[in-house]
Design an enzyme around this catalytic site. Structure first.
Site, PDB file in Angstrom:
ATOM      1  N   TYR A  96      47.241  43.485  38.626  1.00 28.97           N
ATOM      2  CA  TYR A  96      46.254  42.404  38.590  1.00 28.97           C
ATOM      3  C   TYR A  96      46.397  41.507  39.818  1.00 28.97           C
ATOM      4  O   TYR A  96      46.716  41.998  40.894  1.00 28.97           O
ATOM      5  CB  TYR A  96      46.328  41.660  37.230  1.00 28.97           C
ATOM      6  CG  TYR A  96      44.980  41.073  36.960  1.00 28.97           C
ATOM      7  CD1 TYR A  96      43.881  41.900  36.741  1.00 28.97           C
ATOM      8  CD2 TYR A  96      44.773  39.708  37.040  1.00 28.97           C
ATOM      9  CE1 TYR A  96      42.614  41.365  36.595  1.00 28.97           C
ATOM     10  CE2 TYR A  96      43.508  39.172  36.893  1.00 28.97           C
ATOM     11  CZ  TYR A  96      42.433  40.008  36.679  1.00 28.97           C
ATOM     12  OH  TYR A  96      41.181  39.488  36.557  1.00 28.97           O
ATOM     13  N   ARG A 149      31.041  37.023  41.026  1.00 25.46           N
ATOM     14  CA  ARG A 149      32.024  36.029  41.492  1.00 25.46           C
ATOM     15  C   ARG A 149      33.409  36.559  41.150  1.00 25.46           C
ATOM     16  O   ARG A 149      34.039  36.148  40.192  1.00 25.46           O
ATOM     17  CB  ARG A 149      31.772  34.660  40.854  1.00 25.46           C
ATOM     18  CG  ARG A 149      32.409  33.506  41.614  1.00 25.46           C
ATOM     19  CD  ARG A 149      33.408  32.725  40.744  1.00 25.46           C
ATOM     20  NE  ARG A 149      34.503  33.565  40.317  1.00 25.46           N
ATOM     21  CZ  ARG A 149      35.304  33.309  39.278  1.00 25.46           C
ATOM     22  NH1 ARG A 149      35.129  32.286  38.539  1.00 25.46           N
ATOM     23  NH2 ARG A 149      36.310  34.115  38.960  1.00 25.46           N
ATOM     24  N   LYS A 167      41.978  43.702  33.619  1.00 28.07           N
ATOM     25  CA  LYS A 167      42.134  42.787  32.475  1.00 28.07           C
ATOM     26  C   LYS A 167      42.498  43.571  31.216  1.00 28.07           C
ATOM     27  O   LYS A 167      43.305  43.133  30.409  1.00 28.07           O
ATOM     28  CB  LYS A 167      40.841  42.008  32.230  1.00 28.07           C
ATOM     29  CG  LYS A 167      40.603  40.928  33.252  1.00 28.07           C
ATOM     30  CD  LYS A 167      41.010  39.562  32.744  1.00 28.07           C
ATOM     31  CE  LYS A 167      41.292  38.641  33.888  1.00 28.07           C
ATOM     32  NZ  LYS A 167      41.220  37.220  33.667  1.00 28.07           N
ATOM     33  N   GLU A 238      33.555  38.078  32.169  1.00 27.47           N
ATOM     34  CA  GLU A 238      34.561  37.881  33.197  1.00 27.47           C
ATOM     35  C   GLU A 238      33.930  37.842  34.590  1.00 27.47           C
ATOM     36  O   GLU A 238      33.139  38.728  34.929  1.00 27.47           O
ATOM     37  CB  GLU A 238      35.517  39.093  33.109  1.00 27.47           C
ATOM     38  CG  GLU A 238      36.756  38.985  33.901  1.00 27.47           C
ATOM     39  CD  GLU A 238      37.722  37.947  33.356  1.00 27.47           C
ATOM     40  OE1 GLU A 238      37.942  37.894  32.134  1.00 27.47           O
ATOM     41  OE2 GLU A 238      38.233  37.172  34.174  1.00 27.47           O
ATOM     42  N   ASP A 239      34.237  36.831  35.358  1.00 29.73           N
ATOM     43  CA  ASP A 239      33.848  36.740  36.772  1.00 29.73           C
ATOM     44  C   ASP A 239      32.341  36.831  37.009  1.00 29.73           C
ATOM     45  O   ASP A 239      31.874  37.529  37.923  1.00 29.73           O
ATOM     46  CB  ASP A 239      34.611  37.779  37.606  1.00 29.73           C
ATOM     47  CG  ASP A 239      36.057  37.324  37.845  1.00 29.73           C
ATOM     48  OD1 ASP A 239      36.444  36.278  37.301  1.00 29.73           O
ATOM     49  OD2 ASP A 239      36.782  38.008  38.585  1.00 29.73           O
ATOM     50  N   ASP A 262      36.814  32.896  32.225  1.00 25.95           N
ATOM     51  CA  ASP A 262      36.923  31.950  33.352  1.00 25.95           C
ATOM     52  C   ASP A 262      36.735  30.521  32.882  1.00 25.95           C
ATOM     53  O   ASP A 262      37.299  29.595  33.448  1.00 25.95           O
ATOM     54  CB  ASP A 262      35.882  32.281  34.421  1.00 25.95           C
ATOM     55  CG  ASP A 262      36.036  33.701  34.863  1.00 25.95           C
ATOM     56  OD1 ASP A 262      37.069  34.021  35.460  1.00 25.95           O
ATOM     57  OD2 ASP A 262      35.141  34.520  34.565  1.00 25.95           O
ATOM     58  N   ASN A 400      42.331  31.971  43.022  1.00 27.19           N
ATOM     59  CA  ASN A 400      42.846  33.326  43.234  1.00 27.19           C
ATOM     60  C   ASN A 400      41.994  34.030  44.282  1.00 27.19           C
ATOM     61  O   ASN A 400      40.828  33.684  44.430  1.00 27.19           O
ATOM     62  CB  ASN A 400      42.755  34.125  41.926  1.00 27.19           C
ATOM     63  CG  ASN A 400      43.719  33.630  40.878  1.00 27.19           C
ATOM     64  OD1 ASN A 400      44.842  33.291  41.192  1.00 27.19           O
ATOM     65  ND2 ASN A 400      43.257  33.587  39.643  1.00 27.19           N
TER      66      ASN A 400
HETATM   67  P1  NAD Z   1      32.459  28.199  41.218  1.00 22.95           P
HETATM   68  O1  NAD Z   1      31.906  28.869  42.404  1.00 22.95           O
HETATM   69  O2  NAD Z   1      31.630  28.014  40.003  1.00 22.95           O
HETATM   70  O3  NAD Z   1      32.936  26.735  41.643  1.00 22.95           O
HETATM   71  C1  NAD Z   1      33.517  26.415  42.859  1.00 22.95           C
HETATM   72  C2  NAD Z   1      33.471  24.919  43.002  1.00 22.95           C
HETATM   73  O4  NAD Z   1      34.278  24.563  44.135  1.00 22.95           O
HETATM   74  C3  NAD Z   1      32.078  24.333  43.255  1.00 22.95           C
HETATM   75  O5  NAD Z   1      31.935  23.147  42.511  1.00 22.95           O
HETATM   76  C4  NAD Z   1      32.116  23.968  44.760  1.00 22.95           C
HETATM   77  O6  NAD Z   1      31.317  22.844  45.070  1.00 22.95           O
HETATM   78  C5  NAD Z   1      33.578  23.654  44.947  1.00 22.95           C
HETATM   79  N1  NAD Z   1      34.031  23.820  46.324  1.00 22.95           N
HETATM   80  C6  NAD Z   1      33.931  24.923  47.098  1.00 22.95           C
HETATM   81  N2  NAD Z   1      34.471  24.671  48.306  1.00 22.95           N
HETATM   82  C7  NAD Z   1      34.926  23.411  48.269  1.00 22.95           C
HETATM   83  C8  NAD Z   1      35.560  22.575  49.209  1.00 22.95           C
HETATM   84  N3  NAD Z   1      35.854  23.014  50.418  1.00 22.95           N
HETATM   85  N4  NAD Z   1      35.884  21.316  48.836  1.00 22.95           N
HETATM   86  C9  NAD Z   1      35.585  20.860  47.603  1.00 22.95           C
HETATM   87  N5  NAD Z   1      34.988  21.607  46.662  1.00 22.95           N
HETATM   88  C10 NAD Z   1      34.650  22.863  47.003  1.00 22.95           C
HETATM   89  O7  NAD Z   1      33.776  28.989  40.859  1.00 22.95           O
HETATM   90  P2  NAD Z   1      34.669  28.935  39.535  1.00 22.95           P
HETATM   91  O8  NAD Z   1      34.228  29.982  38.593  1.00 22.95           O
HETATM   92  O9  NAD Z   1      34.778  27.565  39.013  1.00 22.95           O
HETATM   93  O10 NAD Z   1      36.077  29.401  40.134  1.00 22.95           O
HETATM   94  C11 NAD Z   1      36.702  28.663  41.156  1.00 22.95           C
HETATM   95  C12 NAD Z   1      38.061  29.229  41.446  1.00 22.95           C
HETATM   96  O11 NAD Z   1      38.877  29.111  40.300  1.00 22.95           O
HETATM   97  C13 NAD Z   1      38.090  30.697  41.858  1.00 22.95           C
HETATM   98  O12 NAD Z   1      38.731  30.786  43.105  1.00 22.95           O
HETATM   99  C14 NAD Z   1      38.928  31.362  40.833  1.00 22.95           C
HETATM  100  O13 NAD Z   1      39.831  32.283  41.424  1.00 22.95           O
HETATM  101  C15 NAD Z   1      39.710  30.221  40.252  1.00 22.95           C
HETATM  102  N6  NAD Z   1      40.070  30.548  38.874  1.00 22.95           N
HETATM  103  C16 NAD Z   1      41.392  30.705  38.612  1.00 22.95           C
HETATM  104  C17 NAD Z   1      41.799  31.067  37.371  1.00 22.95           C
HETATM  105  C18 NAD Z   1      43.258  31.246  37.076  1.00 22.95           C
HETATM  106  O14 NAD Z   1      43.657  32.021  36.306  1.00 22.95           O
HETATM  107  N7  NAD Z   1      44.091  30.551  37.714  1.00 22.95           N
HETATM  108  C19 NAD Z   1      40.866  31.294  36.372  1.00 22.95           C
HETATM  109  C20 NAD Z   1      39.509  31.120  36.653  1.00 22.95           C
HETATM  110  C21 NAD Z   1      39.128  30.749  37.924  1.00 22.95           C
END
Ligand code: NAD
Length: 539
Positions: A96, A149, A167, A238-239, A262, A400
């Site tokens: 993963y 995504r 997953k 997912e994603d 997510d 990630n």
């Molecule tokens: P998304 O695209 O819906 O949201 C991204 C957000 O980040 C938006 O609000 C955008 O405006 C903001 N953003 C982007 N660039 C920015 C910057 N330079 N400065 C400030 N804000 C900025 O995506 P999402 O589904 O919310 O996922 C976001 C991230 O969370 C992904 O990278 C994903 O890998 C991570 N995530 C991690 C886990 C985990 O297990 N740790 C789980 C889910 C998601």
């Protein structure tokens, strides 16, 4: 499908779920027509494992290791899962995140053997019939993505199939769901990633993405087909891109046994980390103020569950939301902005606009949660400022894969002189600073979704409710030992994942029973009953 008990000879050696290869005993070799087809030595599974690890380690890079492990899954499923379970720290990052991110990018180039089920716009009207081509009769967990995504990597089209496959491998390894009950699904509706579409090896539907009603109708047909063929199956979304993720969650959460990992899985995992962080910082959970960088599905899902958890502590919903602040790509999320999505509105407080750093200065949060997909956005200034405001600032860089993390573990510890309570989505190695070694916690959804799924299946849950995620978060936090906390880690060791998943499954099943969502009678010893159902890949 042929009866696996009747498999013999070459067919037996080529059936991944039955194959034991060099472990087949002399008697089995006689009984199943295997004489002459195997080398003479009769091994144990431990010896096979030794060979597997030797091969994994001799590969020159992680993608090669991923390919090797996928091939193992295709030829000897039990050995694959035994290897992952017994060497989870070494192999989970290969099966993963972070390796799966690269594997998805290169999916069309490293493709060997097909795995999983594909739905394309051309399948309209035939999805239920196509499901009959799937060889298993008792599917219980479906993980579906449309690839738009993938992690923090954006639109990877049909290459995103690596995610449901990965997953579901975690469902098996971490919660003991039977592999035959798992169905990875790619909703291949095209891609808007031009680079992929120009790639002659690309394997997906080579059109722009299907959108609007046609898209929703295809999802609906798929969900109905699953419900018809596998009525008790859990569907994990997912994603998906955030607007689709929210719309599908809201469409199906009260109709179908389903959740969005997510949004909801991430939320429970982070809530658990926040609970555990208060055991280090000494702050009261109900007094915390949090700032999110990123206001997409991950961050908003976390805030929604936090709101519920704070309300449980006696705050009103309004008071709870006032503790939660967001900064996105356009700055602090405030009421005067006219560019906000519906899911942002409950958190758009009455406040002047501000940059990230100014917002930290004025609002003085205790914890920063990064979910941007944008690396380096937890700047040195921001992290240093958090340490000026807090004795033990929480720095959660969740994006990630590793290359997208808002800051690295090393940076967080260095810029706070070791005071940071750091967690990340992908693994970071321990960091030694001034003679003290800090063990960063991996805030990975793998701590939550396998246990939630196992609990739902064990109780025959008809729906997944928020209280299940609240319960999962509390249970996970309780598994963090004083030693973990002393090491700076707010999550338990991954090596404990099966017992953690069992504990979460038990509380989730309790919630199902308590809320009238269970379709099975409650056994006297719920935990023992669940434990007995867990798949063990030993021969
Ligand atoms: P998304 O695209 O819906 O949201 C991204 C957000 O980040 C938006 O609000 C955008 O405006 C903001 N953003 C982007 N660039 C920015 C910057 N330079 N400065 C400030 N804000 C900025 O995506 P999402 O589904 O919310 O996922 C976001 C991230 O969370 C992904 O990278 C994903 O890998 C991570 N995530 C991690 C886990 C985990 O297990 N740790 C789980 C889910 C998601």
């Amino acid at each position: 499908m042929s009866d696996k008990n009747e498999l013999r000879g070459f067919d037996l050696l080529h059936d991944a779920s039955s194959n034991k290869s060099t472990v087949f005993s002399a008697e089995e070799r006689d009984a199943f027509g295997l004489r002459g087809l195997l080398p003479a030595a009769i091994c144990s599974q431990d010896v096979q494992l030794e060979r597997i690890l030797e091969n994994v380690r001799r590969k020159s890079n992680d993608i090669e290791r991923y390919v090797f492990l996928s091939a193992l899954q295709d030829r000897n499923e039990r050995l694959f899962y035994r290897a992952v379970i017994d060497n989870i720290n070494e192999l989970l990052p290969l099966v993963y995140t972070p390796t799966v991110g690269q594997a998805c990018k290169e999916f069309a180039h490293i493709f060997r053997q097909t795995r999983g089920f594909y739905v394309t716009p051309d399948d309209r009207g035939h999805i239920r019939a196509n499901l009959d081509n799937w060889p298993e009769e008792d599917v219980r967990v479906v993980v579906i993505t449309d690839g738009e995504r993938i992690l923090g990597l954006g639109d990877l089209g049909a290459n995103g199939m690596g995610i449901p496959i990965g997953k579901l491998a975690l469902y098996v390894a971490c919660a003991g769901i039977d592999p035959s009950q798992c169905l990875p699904v790619m909703l291949d509706v095209g891609t808007n990633n031009e680079e992929l579409r120009q790639d002659p090896l690309y394997l997906g539907t080579n059109t722009a993405r299907l959108e609007g009603k046609a898209y929703d109708d295809l999802v609906e047909e798929f969900v109905l087909a699953i419900q018809d063929k596998y009525p008790s199956a859990l569907i994990q979304f997912e994603d998906f891109l955030t607007p689709n993720a929210y719309r599908l969650l809201n469409t199906y959460r009260d109709r179908v046994l389903s959740f969005n990992d997510d949004i909801q899985g991430t939320a429970a995992m982070v809530l658990s980390g926040i609970y555990a962080s208060t055991r280090i910082s000494g702050l009261k959970f109900e007094d915390l103020k949090l700032m999110f960088l990123g206001a997409g599905s991950a961050a908003t899902g976390i805030a929604d569950l936090l709101t519920k958890a704070l309300v449980e502590k006696g705050l009103s919903e309004q008071e709870a939301r006032q503790r939660l602040w967001f900064v996105d790509i356009n700055g602090l999320v405030v009421g005067s902005r006219d560019d906000l999505a519906p899911h942002n509105l409950p958190y758009a407080h009455d406040h002047p606009p501000a940059s990230f750093i100014d917002a930290i200065r004025v609002l003085e949060p205790n914890i920063l949660v990064g979910a941007t997909g944008a690396p380096g956005t937890f700047t040195e200034d921001a992290v240093r400022l958090m340490a000026e405001i807090n004795e033990r600032p929480g720095i959660f860089a969740l994006s990630n894969p590793t290359s997208r993390a808002e800051c690295t573990a090393e940076q967080a510890y260095e810029w706070t002189s070791g005071a940071a309570i750091f967690a990340s989505g992908s693994p970071f190695s321990p960091v030694t600073l001034n003679g003290v070694t800090h063990h960063p916690g991996q805030g990975n959804n793998v701590y939550i979704f396998p246990g939630v799924g196992l609990g739902a299946l064990a109780s025959g849950a008809t729906r997944i409710c928020d209280e299940m995620f609240l319960a999962a978060a509390g249970t996970l936090a309780a598994t963090v030992s004083p030693t973990d906390l002393a090491n700076g880690s707010i999550y338990p060791p991954l090596a404990d994942i099966r017992s953690v998943s069992l504990a979460i499954a038990t509380t989730v099943a309790e919630v199902a029973h308590a809320r009238g969502l269970a379709s099975r009678p409650r056994p006297d010893d719920l935990e023992q009953m669940i434990l007995k159902t867990m798949y063990d890949p030993s021969y």
